[in-house]
Write a protein that holds these residues in place. Sequence first.
Motif, PDB file in Angstrom:
ATOM      1  N   ASP A 251       0.827  -1.207   0.000  1.00  0.00           N
ATOM      2  CA  ASP A 251       0.000   0.000   0.000  1.00  0.00           C
ATOM      3  C   ASP A 251       0.863   1.260   0.000  1.00  0.00           C
ATOM      4  OD1 ASP A 251      -2.382  -1.429  -0.051  1.00  0.00           O
ATOM      5  OD2 ASP A 251      -2.644  -1.350   2.131  1.00  0.00           O
ATOM      6  N   ASP A 252       1.920   1.254   0.803  1.00  0.00           N
ATOM      7  CA  ASP A 252       2.819   2.412   0.839  1.00  0.00           C
ATOM      8  C   ASP A 252       3.519   2.596  -0.510  1.00  0.00           C
ATOM      9  OD1 ASP A 252       2.132   2.955   3.455  1.00  0.00           O
ATOM     10  OD2 ASP A 252       3.934   2.025   4.307  1.00  0.00           O
TER      11      ASP A 252
ATOM     12  N   ASN B  59       1.005   4.047  -2.987  1.00  0.00           N
ATOM     13  CA  ASN B  59       0.818   5.484  -2.773  1.00  0.00           C
ATOM     14  C   ASN B  59       2.007   6.290  -3.284  1.00  0.00           C
ATOM     15  OD1 ASN B  59      -1.746   5.248  -1.637  1.00  0.00           O
ATOM     16  ND2 ASN B  59      -0.919   4.957   0.421  1.00  0.00           N
TER      17      ASN B  59
ATOM     18  N   ASP C 138       2.006   6.066  -7.221  1.00  0.00           N
ATOM     19  CA  ASP C 138       0.858   6.834  -7.695  1.00  0.00           C
ATOM     20  C   ASP C 138       1.151   8.336  -7.629  1.00  0.00           C
ATOM     21  OD1 ASP C 138      -1.845   7.260  -8.572  1.00  0.00           O
ATOM     22  OD2 ASP C 138      -2.436   7.592  -6.492  1.00  0.00           O
ATOM     23  N   THR C 139       1.712   8.779  -6.524  1.00  0.00           N
ATOM     24  CA  THR C 139       2.043  10.195  -6.358  1.00  0.00           C
ATOM     25  C   THR C 139       3.117  10.635  -7.344  1.00  0.00           C
ATOM     26  OG1 THR C 139       1.438  10.096  -4.022  1.00  0.00           O
ATOM     27  CG2 THR C 139       2.841  11.935  -4.700  1.00  0.00           C
TER      28      THR C 139
END
Length: 107
Positions: A45-46, A49, A52-53
């Motif tokens: 998940d990290d 993120n 994605d960023t």
Amino acid sequence: MTGEEFVKLCKEEQRMVLEEYFDDKSKSEVGDIIKKLVQTGVSKDDLFNLVDTVLKESYYTLLLGLDGACSLGNKQVTYKLYDEEGNLLNECGEIEESAYSYFMNTI
């Protein structure tokens, strides 16, 4: 094609690339790195993120650079983008406005 349609296609490409990177069957170099990091205990998940960023900010900056709203490689120039039918895509900051909506405001 309009500037917004162009930006929307870029957003779709960003989504598909992100999906490919995190697919367990991915054969991409980024996908391989993600798998290795997850195996060492890094949170998927990290990583999602983070990637994605990075993609959002990269696409946003590139689109604004093409529209002349920011610099690319420390040089700020206004570019004119046309589709294959000769339609101007970035009239009146249309790309800048749409890029913000699709990449920063997340429609």
